[in-house]
Design a protein around this motif. Structure first.
Motif, PDB file in Angstrom:
ATOM      1  N   GLU B  32      71.525 -14.079   6.602  1.00  0.00           N
ATOM      2  CA  GLU B  32      71.909 -12.831   5.943  1.00  0.00           C
ATOM      3  C   GLU B  32      70.723 -11.885   5.901  1.00  0.00           C
ATOM      4  O   GLU B  32      69.573 -12.321   5.915  1.00  0.00           O
ATOM      5  CB  GLU B  32      72.344 -13.115   4.500  1.00  0.00           C
ATOM      6  N   THR B  33      71.013 -10.598   5.811  1.00  0.00           N
ATOM      7  CA  THR B  33      69.906  -9.651   5.634  1.00  0.00           C
ATOM      8  C   THR B  33      69.239  -9.925   4.286  1.00  0.00           C
ATOM      9  O   THR B  33      69.881 -10.383   3.345  1.00  0.00           O
ATOM     10  CB  THR B  33      70.409  -8.196   5.651  1.00  0.00           C
ATOM     11  N   GLY B  34      67.964  -9.649   4.240  1.00  0.00           N
ATOM     12  CA  GLY B  34      67.231  -9.847   2.994  1.00  0.00           C
ATOM     13  C   GLY B  34      66.935 -11.301   2.695  1.00  0.00           C
ATOM     14  O   GLY B  34      66.690 -11.654   1.542  1.00  0.00           O
ATOM     15  N   THR B  35      66.961 -12.143   3.713  1.00  0.00           N
ATOM     16  CA  THR B  35      66.594 -13.540   3.476  1.00  0.00           C
ATOM     17  C   THR B  35      65.597 -14.019   4.526  1.00  0.00           C
ATOM     18  O   THR B  35      65.515 -13.486   5.627  1.00  0.00           O
ATOM     19  CB  THR B  35      67.814 -14.499   3.532  1.00  0.00           C
ATOM     20  N   ILE B  36      64.859 -15.020   4.111  1.00  0.00           N
ATOM     21  CA  ILE B  36      63.942 -15.694   5.037  1.00  0.00           C
ATOM     22  C   ILE B  36      64.562 -17.037   5.376  1.00  0.00           C
ATOM     23  O   ILE B  36      64.838 -17.846   4.489  1.00  0.00           O
ATOM     24  CB  ILE B  36      62.555 -15.910   4.382  1.00  0.00           C
ATOM     25  N   PHE B  37      64.817 -17.214   6.653  1.00  0.00           N
ATOM     26  CA  PHE B  37      65.499 -18.411   7.108  1.00  0.00           C
ATOM     27  C   PHE B  37      64.515 -19.246   7.917  1.00  0.00           C
ATOM     28  O   PHE B  37      63.871 -18.736   8.827  1.00  0.00           O
ATOM     29  CB  PHE B  37      66.691 -17.995   7.971  1.00  0.00           C
ATOM     30  N   PRO B 155      61.506  -3.057  12.246  1.00  0.00           N
ATOM     31  CA  PRO B 155      62.732  -3.647  12.798  1.00  0.00           C
ATOM     32  C   PRO B 155      63.650  -4.158  11.695  1.00  0.00           C
ATOM     33  O   PRO B 155      63.216  -4.330  10.547  1.00  0.00           O
ATOM     34  CB  PRO B 155      62.202  -4.815  13.625  1.00  0.00           C
ATOM     35  N   GLU B 156      64.912  -4.394  12.053  1.00  0.00           N
ATOM     36  CA  GLU B 156      65.865  -4.898  11.060  1.00  0.00           C
ATOM     37  C   GLU B 156      65.806  -6.418  10.953  1.00  0.00           C
ATOM     38  O   GLU B 156      66.127  -6.994   9.923  1.00  0.00           O
ATOM     39  CB  GLU B 156      67.290  -4.474  11.456  1.00  0.00           C
ATOM     40  N   VAL B 157      65.441  -7.042  12.075  1.00  0.00           N
ATOM     41  CA  VAL B 157      65.367  -8.501  12.089  1.00  0.00           C
ATOM     42  C   VAL B 157      64.012  -8.893  12.671  1.00  0.00           C
ATOM     43  O   VAL B 157      63.551  -8.295  13.641  1.00  0.00           O
ATOM     44  CB  VAL B 157      66.488  -9.107  12.971  1.00  0.00           C
ATOM     45  N   VAL B 158      63.378  -9.868  12.056  1.00  0.00           N
ATOM     46  CA  VAL B 158      62.058 -10.295  12.528  1.00  0.00           C
ATOM     47  C   VAL B 158      62.097 -11.798  12.822  1.00  0.00           C
ATOM     48  O   VAL B 158      62.578 -12.576  11.997  1.00  0.00           O
ATOM     49  CB  VAL B 158      60.966  -9.983  11.471  1.00  0.00           C
ATOM     50  N   PHE B 159      61.627 -12.147  14.007  1.00  0.00           N
ATOM     51  CA  PHE B 159      61.561 -13.555  14.410  1.00  0.00           C
ATOM     52  C   PHE B 159      60.100 -13.978  14.511  1.00  0.00           C
ATOM     53  O   PHE B 159      59.309 -13.308  15.175  1.00  0.00           O
ATOM     54  CB  PHE B 159      62.215 -13.751  15.784  1.00  0.00           C
ATOM     55  N   LEU B 160      59.771 -15.072  13.877  1.00  0.00           N
ATOM     56  CA  LEU B 160      58.382 -15.542  13.908  1.00  0.00           C
ATOM     57  C   LEU B 160      58.378 -17.006  14.323  1.00  0.00           C
ATOM     58  O   LEU B 160      58.967 -17.853  13.651  1.00  0.00           O
ATOM     59  CB  LEU B 160      57.751 -15.403  12.519  1.00  0.00           C
ATOM     60  N   GLY B 177      52.513 -13.321   2.355  1.00  0.00           N
ATOM     61  CA  GLY B 177      52.736 -12.106   1.553  1.00  0.00           C
ATOM     62  C   GLY B 177      53.514 -11.065   2.343  1.00  0.00           C
ATOM     63  O   GLY B 177      54.449 -10.439   1.827  1.00  0.00           O
ATOM     64  N   GLU B 178      53.149 -10.903   3.601  1.00  0.00           N
ATOM     65  CA  GLU B 178      53.802  -9.890   4.425  1.00  0.00           C
ATOM     66  C   GLU B 178      55.243 -10.281   4.725  1.00  0.00           C
ATOM     67  O   GLU B 178      56.149  -9.437   4.705  1.00  0.00           O
ATOM     68  CB  GLU B 178      53.002  -9.710   5.730  1.00  0.00           C
ATOM     69  N   VAL B 179      55.470 -11.549   4.959  1.00  0.00           N
ATOM     70  CA  VAL B 179      56.832 -12.021   5.236  1.00  0.00           C
ATOM     71  C   VAL B 179      57.717 -11.790   4.007  1.00  0.00           C
ATOM     72  O   VAL B 179      58.850 -11.311   4.113  1.00  0.00           O
ATOM     73  CB  VAL B 179      56.804 -13.515   5.639  1.00  0.00           C
ATOM     74  N   THR B 180      57.183 -12.096   2.855  1.00  0.00           N
ATOM     75  CA  THR B 180      57.948 -11.878   1.619  1.00  0.00           C
ATOM     76  C   THR B 180      58.241 -10.394   1.425  1.00  0.00           C
ATOM     77  O   THR B 180      59.345 -10.005   1.042  1.00  0.00           O
ATOM     78  CB  THR B 180      57.137 -12.418   0.418  1.00  0.00           C
ATOM     79  N   ARG B 181      57.234  -9.571   1.718  1.00  0.00           N
ATOM     80  CA  ARG B 181      57.408  -8.124   1.590  1.00  0.00           C
ATOM     81  C   ARG B 181      58.503  -7.612   2.522  1.00  0.00           C
ATOM     82  O   ARG B 181      59.325  -6.780   2.135  1.00  0.00           O
ATOM     83  CB  ARG B 181      56.081  -7.422   1.918  1.00  0.00           C
ATOM     84  N   LEU B 182      58.548  -8.142   3.725  1.00  0.00           N
ATOM     85  CA  LEU B 182      59.574  -7.734   4.684  1.00  0.00           C
ATOM     86  C   LEU B 182      60.959  -8.158   4.188  1.00  0.00           C
ATOM     87  O   LEU B 182      61.928  -7.411   4.315  1.00  0.00           O
ATOM     88  CB  LEU B 182      59.291  -8.347   6.068  1.00  0.00           C
ATOM     89  N   LYS B 187      64.850  -6.953   5.286  1.00  0.00           N
ATOM     90  CA  LYS B 187      64.931  -7.470   6.655  1.00  0.00           C
ATOM     91  C   LYS B 187      65.498  -8.885   6.629  1.00  0.00           C
ATOM     92  O   LYS B 187      65.351  -9.607   5.640  1.00  0.00           O
ATOM     93  CB  LYS B 187      63.540  -7.541   7.303  1.00  0.00           C
ATOM     94  N   ALA B 188      66.067  -9.272   7.742  1.00  0.00           N
ATOM     95  CA  ALA B 188      66.404 -10.680   7.922  1.00  0.00           C
ATOM     96  C   ALA B 188      65.255 -11.303   8.707  1.00  0.00           C
ATOM     97  O   ALA B 188      64.808 -10.734   9.697  1.00  0.00           O
ATOM     98  CB  ALA B 188      67.705 -10.824   8.690  1.00  0.00           C
ATOM     99  N   LEU B 189      64.768 -12.438   8.242  1.00  0.00           N
ATOM    100  CA  LEU B 189      63.652 -13.082   8.945  1.00  0.00           C
ATOM    101  C   LEU B 189      64.021 -14.502   9.339  1.00  0.00           C
ATOM    102  O   LEU B 189      64.615 -15.239   8.553  1.00  0.00           O
ATOM    103  CB  LEU B 189      62.408 -13.109   8.072  1.00  0.00           C
ATOM    104  N   VAL B 190      63.652 -14.851  10.552  1.00  0.00           N
ATOM    105  CA  VAL B 190      63.806 -16.225  11.006  1.00  0.00           C
ATOM    106  C   VAL B 190      62.432 -16.727  11.380  1.00  0.00           C
ATOM    107  O   VAL B 190      61.712 -16.063  12.131  1.00  0.00           O
ATOM    108  CB  VAL B 190      64.707 -16.317  12.255  1.00  0.00           C
ATOM    109  N   LEU B 191      62.049 -17.850  10.816  1.00  0.00           N
ATOM    110  CA  LEU B 191      60.775 -18.401  11.260  1.00  0.00           C
ATOM    111  C   LEU B 191      60.926 -19.880  11.544  1.00  0.00           C
ATOM    112  O   LEU B 191      61.730 -20.563  10.922  1.00  0.00           O
ATOM    113  CB  LEU B 191      59.666 -18.119  10.248  1.00  0.00           C
ATOM    114  N   THR B 192      60.177 -20.323  12.521  1.00  0.00           N
ATOM    115  CA  THR B 192      60.144 -21.755  12.788  1.00  0.00           C
ATOM    116  C   THR B 192      58.838 -22.281  12.218  1.00  0.00           C
ATOM    117  O   THR B 192      57.834 -21.569  12.186  1.00  0.00           O
ATOM    118  CB  THR B 192      60.155 -22.074  14.296  1.00  0.00           C
ATOM    119  N   THR B 193      58.878 -23.489  11.731  1.00  0.00           N
ATOM    120  CA  THR B 193      57.647 -24.051  11.198  1.00  0.00           C
ATOM    121  C   THR B 193      57.733 -25.567  11.202  1.00  0.00           C
ATOM    122  O   THR B 193      58.826 -26.136  11.198  1.00  0.00           O
ATOM    123  CB  THR B 193      57.370 -23.544   9.762  1.00  0.00           C
TER     124      THR B 193
END
Lengths: 247, 316
Positions: B32-37, B155-160, B177-182, B187-193
């Protein structure tokens, strides 16, 4: 920013990153060709360095055109791909053609500088005179550049690793320069070998460049060779467009 | 393809095979938008392949991917999409002889945006590194520069992809901090970790990926509650005895003066009850220790594997 402005900015960046800040590149693209021109003029010229240099100036310039295409475009694209630089650019809205055009423009500007430098060394050190029409000379140079940029881009499109691209490019560039009338006359080979070597696009281009620039031959004399180089260019461009991969 | 309208990213039954090797074997999720996935898993679990499919670098063997309603494997959609997404790849190499400033300016030109360079640089902690050549920057600094390239065009969606691999603590704090700010900017964020701590602190939702499959999914708290197992309260108290109300709290074991309670759910409540009872008994409690289950416990329970052998310095 308009697309043209982006093209300008990318071309300038290429110049700064891959030329001005790379001492090795300055050495190979300016130092070595001048060194070749000087050494071969003295070595082959014996007591007539001007005749030798008149032969060599277009030859060395022609060899630089080959290496611009093979090294500057072919090996460069393979390196960009292996270093994962291409895929990063691919994810931006930069149009593909702008990326290529900027790389080609950078190499063509550098090539113009190389040609000018070699012509000046020829003129001032050996008294070489250029009798050809400047527009015709420019036409032949641009046609040759187009041919070898597109041939180089085939290597950049097809070859996956930097290492194999470098090997292929070395194997192509060095012998081709020696076999294409660049550094010494292929007339000195047995007749049949010389005839075969005249089928190489590199020989046709360098001979044409020399005859037009130094011996005042009219361009119309070379209609067939011009057409052949155009066909090489179109064919190679089609192949690289078909097989090019960003990732 | 059915999906919630608000989902910025929808992946359904994604399969990617390289020859006979199945890198991704049927992954589905929505963001969803506004979440870090977060896609959490060991190296080789298929996280990068999944992410690269979402950004259009890899074509799926089967299944569907929609980012902002567009299909990244279709040429036209991809071209429209790349203006609207930002990407930090796992291995971004930028020209070594380029200055950070020049790269940022050039990328801004690619996207046709004007950027406040000092502001962007400050956001990734590179404000005094703008004139450094990329080749002379540390790995972490290059990663932060790559992060700036992922968001400078808003951007509207950020992939990391493994954004903090090889980063020092300073870099991580900046990136988190920056990811949380986005995220807070919608923004919708997808990150692999493969860092448990990163997933637990940063992600609103996590997919645990193992051998190309999603083996668990949920908020970090939900995953811990479901898979993390019992909280453990250990203490020693001379003269401590159980009463029925305490006995009901969970599983007790004791040996001489050492007591242990495995409790499912609210460990705080159990702790309070134990302390209150000890006070009633006038018994002193020593060496009190509370272990709450965390995401690592959940991860081990889910996958049967630990992430321990993957050191923070591993870049791949």
């Amino acid at each position: 920013m308009s697309t043209l402005a982006v093209l300008g900015a990318q071309t300038r960046a290429n110049f700064t990153w891959y030329f001005w800040r790379d001492g090795e590149m300055i050495f190979w693209s300016l130092g070595i060709p001048v060194f070749f021109l000087l050494v071969f003029s003295f070595a082959l010229g014996a007591n007539n360095t001007r005749t030798a240099s008149t032969f060599l100036v277009p030859g060395v310039i022609g060899a630089q055109v080959l290496s611009s295409g093979f090294w500057g475009i072919g090996a460069m694209l393979a390196t960009f791909r292996e270093k994962k630089l291409l895929r990063r650019v691919y994810l931006t809205p930069l149009p593909t053609w702008v990326f290529f055009a900027a790389l080609v423009l950078y190499r063509m500007t550098l090539l113009a500088a190389q040609a000018l430098l070699l012509a000046l060394v020829g003129a001032f050190v050996f008294g070489v005179r250029f009798t050809g029409n400047p527009f015709e000379i420019a036409f032949v140079l641009i046609l040759g550049a187009a041919t070898f940029v597109s041939l180089g881009s085939v290597i950049g499109a097809v070859v996956r690793s930097t290492e194999s691209a470098n090997n292929i490019v070395s194997v192509l560039t060095v012998p081709l320069a020696f076999l294409s009338d660049a550094y010494f006359p292929i007339d000195r080979f047995p007749k049949h070998i010389g005839q075969i070597l005249r089928l190489l696009p590199s020989t046709q281009f360098i001979d044409m460049l020399r005859d037009v620039a130094m011996y005042g031959a009219p361009l119309t004399h070379y209609t067939v060779w011009i057409l052949i180089l155009v066909v090489w260019t179109i064919g190679a461009t089609a192949i690289s467009a078909r097989f090019f991969r960003w990732v | 393809m059915e999906k919630p309208l608000s989902a910025a990213i929808a992946v359904r039954d994604l399969v990617k095979k390289y020859g006979d090797v199945e890198a991704v074997g049927g992954v589905s999720f929505e963001v969803e938008t506004g979440t870090i996935f977060g896609l959490l898993g060991r190296n080789g679990a298929g996280k990068t392949t999944t992410l690269e499919t979402c950004v259009g670098l890899t074509r799926p063997t089967s299944g569907e991917v929609r980012v902002l309603g567009l299909d990244p494997s279709r040429r036209r959609d991809f071209q429209a999409l790349r203006k609207r997404i930002g990407v930090q790849l796992q291995t971004t190499s930028l020209p070594e002889k380029a200055k950070a400033r020049e790269i940022l300016q050039l990328y801004a030109a690619y996207y046709g945006v004007r950027v406040d360079l000092p502001e962007i640089a400050a956001r990734v902690g590179l404000e005094d590194k703008l004139d450094r050549l990329v080749g002379t920057m540390s790995g972490g600094e290059q990663q932060r520069l790559a992060l700036a390239l992922a968001f400078l065009h808003d951007p509207e969606v950020v992939f990391l992809d493994e954004p903090t691999a090889g980063m020092d603590a300073f870099g991580r704090r900046i990136l988190w901090g920056e990811v949380t700010r986005l995220r807070d900017a919608g923004k919708a964020l997808v990150l692999t970790t493969h860092y448990i701590e990163e997933a637990e602190r940063l992600c609103d939702e996590i997919c645990v990926v193992q051998a190309g499959k999603v083996v668990a999914r949920g908020t970090p708290a939900a995953l811990v509650a479901q898979y993390g197992g019992d909280a453990c309260i250990d203490f020693s108290a001379r003269g401590f005895t159980l009463i029925p109300e305490l006995d009901r709290l969970g599983r007790w074991t004791h040996q001489a003066e050492s007591w242990a309670l495995a409790v499912h759910g609210d460990a705080g409540h159990a702790l309070g009850a134990i302390v209150a009872h000890a006070n009633t008994l006038s018994v002193a409690i020593d060496e009190l220790d509370l272990h709450r289950p965390n995401l690592e416990d959940a991860f081990i329970a889910i996958t049967g594997e630990s992430l321990d052998d993957e050191k923070p310095s591993a870049a791949a």
